[in-house]
Enzyme design. Structure first.
Site, PDB file in Angstrom:
ATOM      1  N   GLY A  13     -38.438  47.391  15.568  1.00  0.00           N
ATOM      2  CA  GLY A  13     -36.977  47.540  15.558  1.00  0.00           C
ATOM      3  C   GLY A  13     -36.550  48.798  14.807  1.00  0.00           C
ATOM      4  CE1 TYR A 141     -27.244  40.375  11.905  1.00  0.00           C
ATOM      5  CE2 TYR A 141     -25.222  41.504  11.299  1.00  0.00           C
ATOM      6  CZ  TYR A 141     -26.589  41.417  11.276  1.00  0.00           C
ATOM      7  OH  TYR A 141     -27.313  42.393  10.638  1.00  0.00           O
ATOM      8  CE  LYS A 145     -29.193  39.429   9.023  1.00  0.00           C
ATOM      9  NZ  LYS A 145     -30.641  39.491   8.766  1.00  0.00           N
TER      10      LYS A 145
HETATM   11  C1  AKB Z   1     -24.349  45.322  13.185  1.00  0.00           C
HETATM   12  O1  AKB Z   1     -23.526  46.173  13.538  1.00  0.00           O
HETATM   13  O2  AKB Z   1     -24.374  44.168  13.617  1.00  0.00           O
HETATM   14  C2  AKB Z   1     -25.366  45.715  12.140  1.00  0.00           C
HETATM   15  C3  AKB Z   1     -24.957  45.336  10.767  1.00  0.00           C
HETATM   16  C4  AKB Z   1     -23.753  45.922  10.161  1.00  0.00           C
HETATM   17  O3  AKB Z   1     -25.608  44.554  10.149  1.00  0.00           O
HETATM   18  N1  AKB Z   1     -25.637  47.110  12.197  1.00  0.00           N
END
Ligand code: AKB
Length: 324
Positions: A13, A141, A145
């Site tokens: 990645g 996301y 996190k």
């Molecule tokens: C995203 O844009 O999802 C990533 C991040 C800010 O973690 N680059």
């Protein structure tokens, strides 16, 4: 003397590609195993095909190679995560739980896991967002996190697993493309500027975000992983700042090198994701605990990106006369 044996999961990645090289120069090629679900480029040494959701296989690799540290980089980023919520949650959280469990059971020395500025949400301060504040992510996301940060803290507090983490801003690099994030525009814009002198941006021109050039991100990771355990006061994840800019700022900087470069703006769903994140980050704890300091700003990053990318593409940058 005990030899450090490192497993990097997600090695193909954006971060992994450069981190593996940096780790190999620190620990030796034979001591850094690169693992990814994708096949490596032909001729790549010490590379394994590994599905991060295959707990037994990771455990077997750890035992077979005598692994002492894991860098877990595999993840689904913000934009793709919104389109594939279940898969993003599974990939981002289950993989971390798996690695933390293995780290506990196999008594690994250290684990690195990247978090993101995506943990912050619309209720967080927009400018100079501090380490401790209102943190209510509103993307799959970001939620994954934030949950991951708490799991890291839990495994440290309860089982003493030495897991270390950084909340990365958008990362800009010329070696590997990012995959499916909201900040990806800041990489694509360079490729399009060089190849077509035109870019259509999916954010509005003034949507400012925290960003970082990859050499700073790699150095930050190595510095954090090398710092003595006692100096680490954050066991969720450290805020880390590099630079902050909006699409119009980076476009203006690129124009200094490619005067005919033009940008059109067609914001899509990613603009709302970017709007929910801070425009700038305060990283006082990282500066205090491990003396973090970024080297690159918007100008030096742009100069270097255009130089390196034009070399890779076999292109010549136009010579622009400076006006005084
Ligand atoms: C995203 O844009 O999802 C990533 C991040 C800010 O973690 N680059």
């Amino acid at each position: 003397m005990k030899i450090d044996k490192i497993l990097v999961i997600g090695a193909c990645g954006q971060i992994g590609t450069e981190l593996v090289t940096a780790l190999r120069s620190q620990y030796g090629e034979e001591n850094v195993i690169a693992a990814d679900i994708n096949l490596p480029k032909p001729g790549t040494k010490n590379h394994l095909c590994l599905d991060v959701l295959d707990h037994e296989k990771i455990e077997a690799v750890v035992k077979e190679y005598g692994i002492t540290q894991i860098y877990l980089l595999a993840a689904m980023l913000s934009a793709n995560g919104e389109q594939n919520a279940d898969a993003a949650w599974k990939l981002n959280v289950q993989s971390l739980l798996s690695v933390l469990k293995i780290a506990k059971e196999q008594k690994l020395d250290k684990v690195f896991w990247p978090s993101s500025i995506a943990v912050f949400g619309p209720g967080s301060p927009k400018y100079n967002c501090p380490q401790q504040t209102r943190i209510e992510p509103n993307t799959v996301y970001g939620i994954s996190k934030r949950a991951g940060e708490y799991w890291c803290n839990y495994y440290f507090e309860k089982y003493g697993v030495d897991v270390r983490s950084i909340r990365f801003p958008g990362l800009i690099s010329y070696t590997a493309p990012p995959g499916g994030g909201t900040t990806d525009y800041a990489v694509s814009i360079f490729h399009e500027a060089l190849e077509n002198q035109h870019y259509t941006c999916f954010l509005t021109e003034d949507n400012c975000l925290p960003m970082m050039y990859m050499p700073d991100a790699i150095r930050a990771t190595l510095e954090l992983m090398n710092v003595p355990k006692e100096k680490i006061t954050i066991r969720t994840s450290y805020n880390l700042a590099g630079m902050s800019f909006a699409p119009c700022d980076i476009a203006a900087e690129i124009k200094k090198h490619i005067p005919e470069f033009k940008v059109a703006y067609e914001p899509d769903y990613r603009n709302a994701i970017a709007n929910s994140w801070p425009a700038s980050i305060k990283d006082e704890q990282a500066r205090k605990d491990w003396e973090w300091k970024p080297k690159y700003d918007l100008k030096s990053m742009t100069d270097d990106m255009l130089q390196k990318l034009s070399e890779i593409k076999g292109m010549q940058l136009p010579v622009v006369e400076e006006v005084y």
